[in-house]
Design a protein around this motif. Structure first.
Motif, PDB file in Angstrom:
ATOM      1  N   ALA A   3       0.597  -1.008  -0.268  1.00 19.38           N
ATOM      2  CA  ALA A   3      -0.186   0.177  -0.149  1.00 19.38           C
ATOM      3  C   ALA A   3       0.704   1.383  -0.549  1.00 19.38           C
ATOM      4  CB  ALA A   3      -0.615   0.034   0.985  1.00 19.38           C
ATOM      5  N   THR A   4       0.355   1.965  -0.908  1.00 19.60           N
ATOM      6  CA  THR A   4       1.866   3.069  -0.965  1.00 19.60           C
ATOM      7  C   THR A   4       0.210   4.444  -1.239  1.00 19.60           C
ATOM      8  OG1 THR A   4       2.560   2.367  -2.290  1.00 19.60           O
ATOM      9  CG2 THR A   4       3.106   4.607  -2.544  1.00 19.60           C
ATOM     10  N   ASP A   5       0.942   5.614  -0.310  1.00 20.43           N
ATOM     11  CA  ASP A   5      -0.196   7.191  -0.481  1.00 20.43           C
ATOM     12  C   ASP A   5       0.244   7.569  -1.271  1.00 20.43           C
ATOM     13  OD1 ASP A   5      -0.994   7.348   1.734  1.00 20.43           O
ATOM     14  OD2 ASP A   5       1.112   7.799   2.943  1.00 20.43           O
ATOM     15  N   LEU A   6      -1.048   8.213  -1.872  1.00 19.62           N
ATOM     16  CA  LEU A   6      -0.928   8.010  -4.041  1.00 19.62           C
ATOM     17  C   LEU A   6      -0.510   9.470  -3.341  1.00 19.62           C
ATOM     18  CD1 LEU A   6      -4.336   7.905  -4.674  1.00 19.62           C
ATOM     19  CD2 LEU A   6      -2.809   5.907  -4.961  1.00 19.62           C
ATOM     20  N   SER A   7      -0.201  10.848  -2.679  1.00 21.35           N
ATOM     21  CA  SER A   7       1.099  11.685  -2.886  1.00 21.35           C
ATOM     22  C   SER A   7       1.854  11.493  -3.319  1.00 21.35           C
ATOM     23  CB  SER A   7       0.631  12.393  -1.574  1.00 21.35           C
ATOM     24  OG  SER A   7       1.006  11.511  -0.423  1.00 21.35           O
ATOM     25  N   ALA A   8       2.569  10.122  -2.556  1.00 19.15           N
ATOM     26  CA  ALA A   8       4.474   9.750  -2.743  1.00 19.15           C
ATOM     27  C   ALA A   8       4.512   9.489  -4.330  1.00 19.15           C
ATOM     28  CB  ALA A   8       4.845   8.885  -1.655  1.00 19.15           C
ATOM     29  N   VAL A   9       3.525   8.425  -4.942  1.00 20.96           N
ATOM     30  CA  VAL A   9       3.649   8.358  -5.816  1.00 20.96           C
ATOM     31  C   VAL A   9       3.548   9.822  -6.973  1.00 20.96           C
ATOM     32  CG1 VAL A   9       2.251   6.897  -7.833  1.00 20.96           C
ATOM     33  CG2 VAL A   9       2.626   6.116  -5.944  1.00 20.96           C
ATOM     34  N   GLY A  10       2.799  10.749  -6.826  1.00 23.68           N
ATOM     35  CA  GLY A  10       2.577  12.138  -7.063  1.00 23.68           C
ATOM     36  C   GLY A  10       3.896  12.500  -7.352  1.00 23.68           C
ATOM     37  N   GLN A  11       4.799  12.579  -6.525  1.00 27.96           N
ATOM     38  CA  GLN A  11       5.903  13.468  -6.397  1.00 27.96           C
ATOM     39  C   GLN A  11       6.676  12.707  -7.063  1.00 27.96           C
ATOM     40  OE1 GLN A  11       6.642  13.581  -1.845  1.00 27.96           O
ATOM     41  NE2 GLN A  11       4.966  14.758  -1.626  1.00 27.96           N
ATOM     42  N   ASN A 102     -11.384   9.258  -4.168  1.00 24.01           N
ATOM     43  CA  ASN A 102     -10.309   9.943  -5.110  1.00 24.01           C
ATOM     44  C   ASN A 102      -9.042   8.729  -5.661  1.00 24.01           C
ATOM     45  OD1 ASN A 102     -11.665  12.801  -5.061  1.00 24.01           O
ATOM     46  ND2 ASN A 102     -10.347  12.946  -3.331  1.00 24.01           N
ATOM     47  N   GLU A 103      -9.221   8.626  -6.715  1.00 22.61           N
ATOM     48  CA  GLU A 103      -8.670   7.534  -6.763  1.00 22.61           C
ATOM     49  C   GLU A 103      -7.137   7.560  -8.013  1.00 22.61           C
ATOM     50  OE1 GLU A 103      -8.770   5.675  -4.943  1.00 22.61           O
ATOM     51  OE2 GLU A 103     -10.998   4.638  -4.212  1.00 22.61           O
ATOM     52  N   VAL A 104      -6.703   6.635  -7.977  1.00 24.09           N
ATOM     53  CA  VAL A 104      -5.496   7.267  -9.355  1.00 24.09           C
ATOM     54  C   VAL A 104      -5.693   6.283  -9.559  1.00 24.09           C
ATOM     55  CG1 VAL A 104      -3.818   6.822  -8.102  1.00 24.09           C
ATOM     56  CG2 VAL A 104      -3.752   8.470  -9.521  1.00 24.09           C
ATOM     57  N   MET A 105      -4.996   5.990 -11.382  1.00 21.65           N
ATOM     58  CA  MET A 105      -5.047   4.644 -12.246  1.00 21.65           C
ATOM     59  C   MET A 105      -3.775   4.946 -13.338  1.00 21.65           C
ATOM     60  SD  MET A 105      -7.350   3.174 -14.981  1.00 21.65           S
ATOM     61  CE  MET A 105      -8.248   2.198 -13.888  1.00 21.65           C
ATOM     62  N   PHE A 106      -2.833   4.209 -13.224  1.00 18.45           N
ATOM     63  CA  PHE A 106      -1.911   4.141 -13.715  1.00 18.45           C
ATOM     64  C   PHE A 106      -2.316   2.947 -15.125  1.00 18.45           C
ATOM     65  CE2 PHE A 106      -0.059   5.594  -9.356  1.00 18.45           C
ATOM     66  CZ  PHE A 106       1.319   6.523  -9.954  1.00 18.45           C
ATOM     67  N   ILE A 107      -1.648   3.828 -16.099  1.00 17.64           N
ATOM     68  CA  ILE A 107      -2.385   3.347 -17.858  1.00 17.64           C
ATOM     69  C   ILE A 107      -0.526   3.396 -18.183  1.00 17.64           C
ATOM     70  CG2 ILE A 107      -3.155   2.533 -19.417  1.00 17.64           C
ATOM     71  CD1 ILE A 107      -5.874   5.017 -17.607  1.00 17.64           C
ATOM     72  N   LYS A 108       0.137   2.054 -18.846  1.00 20.17           N
ATOM     73  CA  LYS A 108       1.125   2.504 -19.848  1.00 20.17           C
ATOM     74  C   LYS A 108       1.240   1.527 -21.152  1.00 20.17           C
ATOM     75  CE  LYS A 108       5.943   1.123 -19.308  1.00 20.17           C
ATOM     76  NZ  LYS A 108       7.088   0.871 -17.787  1.00 20.17           N
ATOM     77  N   ILE A 115      -2.560  -2.654 -22.730  1.00 17.01           N
ATOM     78  CA  ILE A 115      -1.999  -1.900 -22.067  1.00 17.01           C
ATOM     79  C   ILE A 115      -1.865  -2.603 -20.528  1.00 17.01           C
ATOM     80  CG2 ILE A 115      -3.452  -0.479 -22.914  1.00 17.01           C
ATOM     81  CD1 ILE A 115      -5.745  -0.381 -21.005  1.00 17.01           C
ATOM     82  N   SER A 116      -1.324  -1.568 -19.348  1.00 22.78           N
ATOM     83  CA  SER A 116      -1.084  -2.602 -17.939  1.00 22.78           C
ATOM     84  C   SER A 116      -1.130  -1.435 -17.251  1.00 22.78           C
ATOM     85  CB  SER A 116       0.597  -1.984 -18.005  1.00 22.78           C
ATOM     86  OG  SER A 116       0.891  -2.595 -16.553  1.00 22.78           O
ATOM     87  N   VAL A 117      -2.570  -1.444 -16.761  1.00 21.50           N
ATOM     88  CA  VAL A 117      -3.277  -0.761 -15.722  1.00 21.50           C
ATOM     89  C   VAL A 117      -2.748  -1.155 -14.310  1.00 21.50           C
ATOM     90  CG1 VAL A 117      -5.505  -0.760 -14.797  1.00 21.50           C
ATOM     91  CG2 VAL A 117      -5.227  -0.972 -17.212  1.00 21.50           C
ATOM     92  N   GLN A 118      -2.999  -0.132 -13.097  1.00 21.72           N
ATOM     93  CA  GLN A 118      -2.799  -0.551 -12.374  1.00 21.72           C
ATOM     94  C   GLN A 118      -3.626   1.264 -11.351  1.00 21.72           C
ATOM     95  OE1 GLN A 118       0.699   0.323  -9.648  1.00 21.72           O
ATOM     96  NE2 GLN A 118       0.604  -0.966  -7.948  1.00 21.72           N
ATOM     97  N   LYS A 119      -4.560   0.111 -10.363  1.00 18.10           N
ATOM     98  CA  LYS A 119      -5.814   1.443  -9.788  1.00 18.10           C
ATOM     99  C   LYS A 119      -5.820   1.504  -8.615  1.00 18.10           C
ATOM    100  CE  LYS A 119     -10.401   1.961 -10.290  1.00 18.10           C
ATOM    101  NZ  LYS A 119     -10.680   1.904  -8.386  1.00 18.10           N
ATOM    102  N   SER A 120      -5.524   1.989  -7.673  1.00 15.63           N
ATOM    103  CA  SER A 120      -6.251   2.735  -6.624  1.00 15.63           C
ATOM    104  C   SER A 120      -7.148   1.906  -5.519  1.00 15.63           C
ATOM    105  CB  SER A 120      -5.483   3.905  -5.973  1.00 15.63           C
ATOM    106  OG  SER A 120      -6.739   5.320  -6.112  1.00 15.63           O
ATOM    107  N   LEU A 121      -7.114   1.645  -4.671  1.00 16.47           N
ATOM    108  CA  LEU A 121      -8.414   1.667  -3.961  1.00 16.47           C
ATOM    109  C   LEU A 121      -8.491   2.083  -3.054  1.00 16.47           C
ATOM    110  CD1 LEU A 121     -10.989  -0.565  -4.559  1.00 16.47           C
ATOM    111  CD2 LEU A 121      -9.478  -1.969  -2.762  1.00 16.47           C
ATOM    112  N   ASN A 122      -9.547   3.506  -2.493  1.00 17.59           N
ATOM    113  CA  ASN A 122      -9.763   3.900  -0.875  1.00 17.59           C
ATOM    114  C   ASN A 122      -8.564   4.832  -1.307  1.00 17.59           C
ATOM    115  OD1 ASN A 122     -11.350   5.299   0.805  1.00 17.59           O
ATOM    116  ND2 ASN A 122     -10.150   3.821   2.003  1.00 17.59           N
ATOM    117  N   GLY A 123      -7.578   5.354  -2.698  1.00 14.06           N
ATOM    118  CA  GLY A 123      -6.854   6.031  -2.162  1.00 14.06           C
ATOM    119  C   GLY A 123      -5.743   5.301  -2.202  1.00 14.06           C
ATOM    120  N   LYS A 124      -5.568   4.496  -1.993  1.00 15.55           N
ATOM    121  CA  LYS A 124      -4.404   3.226  -1.587  1.00 15.55           C
ATOM    122  C   LYS A 124      -4.422   2.658  -2.935  1.00 15.55           C
ATOM    123  CE  LYS A 124      -3.686   4.774   2.491  1.00 15.55           C
ATOM    124  NZ  LYS A 124      -2.256   6.145   2.774  1.00 15.55           N
ATOM    125  N   LEU A 125      -2.664   2.046  -3.134  1.00 17.50           N
ATOM    126  CA  LEU A 125      -2.347   1.454  -4.881  1.00 17.50           C
ATOM    127  C   LEU A 125      -2.001  -0.009  -3.287  1.00 17.50           C
ATOM    128  CD1 LEU A 125      -0.457   3.811  -6.582  1.00 17.50           C
ATOM    129  CD2 LEU A 125      -2.047   2.773  -7.236  1.00 17.50           C
TER     130      LEU A 125
END
Length: 301
Positions: A3-11, A102-108, A115-125
């Motif tokens: 589990a990773t904080d999205l704020s950290a990933v964004g930085q 508030n979620e985030v999805m990484f798409i590659k 594509i490769s997909v990773q989606k957060s759940l309740n704000g955590k990866l």
């Protein structure tokens, strides 16, 4: 991945504007033996960044921001509804259907169709990335047709709702104009219209609205299940059962202006005379009635 904080990933990554790759709009499913069935049944995921939409089974997201991390790599910020997540987090939450995350999805990009997909759940990866392949064209056509139908139906419903809103009288307390008008208003014992609550109470009847139809720009016909008041007056007229009427409409309102309507009821197969002309009671009366409704008090007339 833990589990990773999205704020950290964004930085960790800065936007790269040079490459504007976007995944094809449409349905995606995980490759494998169930790929075709998952595509046909819509079990995996639909992406349409052009329409700011990403969705899956029992969850849906509105895209808020897209950041290009590298050529063929995106970070998508989203506001999502997720029924299962909302209920699991708080089963006692009465408003769980409207909860937003508030979620985030990484798409590659992997190749032309994958594509490769990773989606957060309740704000955590919490989950690792997974691969999704673009579904066959037959699936995409079916999805496009269904999406178009949904848009057309939504537009038609919006137009119908607007027409109905313009035609039906506003909710509130009404009374017949003339002598003792203010007294009847103050006692709430003439007519109370509550389209929002699907009910109409007249001097004689208590009605539950089942269906409505705009007949003219200023006229709405209503199917209602009505019963006589417990102590009806000598001039009480019962509303005919809709089961005995061909179009099932047993009430009708004609809107004269914002404060005046005419109400007809059907009895013995016919609308009653020229109807009852009703006037909207004062704002003070409306506030008093709303206050009574909130407190649940019963006013005896």
């Amino acid at each position: 991945m833990s589990a990773t904080d999205l704020s950290a990933v964004g930085q960790e990554a800065s936007p790269i504007a040079a490459d504007k790759w976007r995944p094809k709009a449409g349905a995606y499913a995980e490759p494998g033996k169930n790929f075709q069935s998952n595509c046909d049944e819509g079990n995996d995921m639909t992406i349409d960044l052009g329409e700011n939409s990403v969705s899956g089974p029992e969850w849906g997201c509105k895209v808020r921001k897209i950041v290009d991390l590298a050529p063929g790599s995106l970070k998508v910020g989203m506001t999502c509804s997720d029924y299962n997540l909302a209920q699991n987090l708080n089963p006692r939450d009465r408003n769980w259907e409207n909860r937003q995350f508030n979620e985030v999805m990484f798409i590659k990009r992997v190749d032309e169709t994958t594509i490769s997909v990773q989606k957060s759940l309740n704000g955590k990866l919490k989950d690792t990335s997974w691969r999704a392949a673009y579904c066959p064209l037959a699936t995409q056509r079916a999805l496009a047709e269904a999406t178009l139908r949904a848009k057309v139906e939504a537009k038609q419903k919006a137009e119908q709702d607007r027409a109905l809103k313009e035609a039906h009288p506003r909710d509130g307390v009404y009374a017949a104009a003339g002598a003792e008008f203010e007294d009847r208003c103050a006692k709430f014992n003439d007519t109370v219209v509550a389209f929002a609550g699907k009910s109409i109470t007249t001097a004689s009847n208590i009605c539950k609205i089942e269906n409505t139809r705009v007949q003219l720009p200023d006229t709405v016909r209503i199917e209602a299940d009505c019963t006589l008041q417990s102590t009806p007056g000598p001039d009480a007229i019962s509303v005919q059962n809709p089961d005995t009427i061909q179009d099932r409409k047993n009430l009708m309102f004609k809107k004269i202006d914002d404060k005046t309507v005419i109400l007809w009821i059907i009895n013995n197969g016919h609308f009653t005379g020229d109807g009852r002309k009703l006037s909207y009671c004062s704002d003070q009366v409306q506030r008093a009635y709303a206050g009574q409704r909130r407190t649940g008090k019963q006013t005896k007339n």
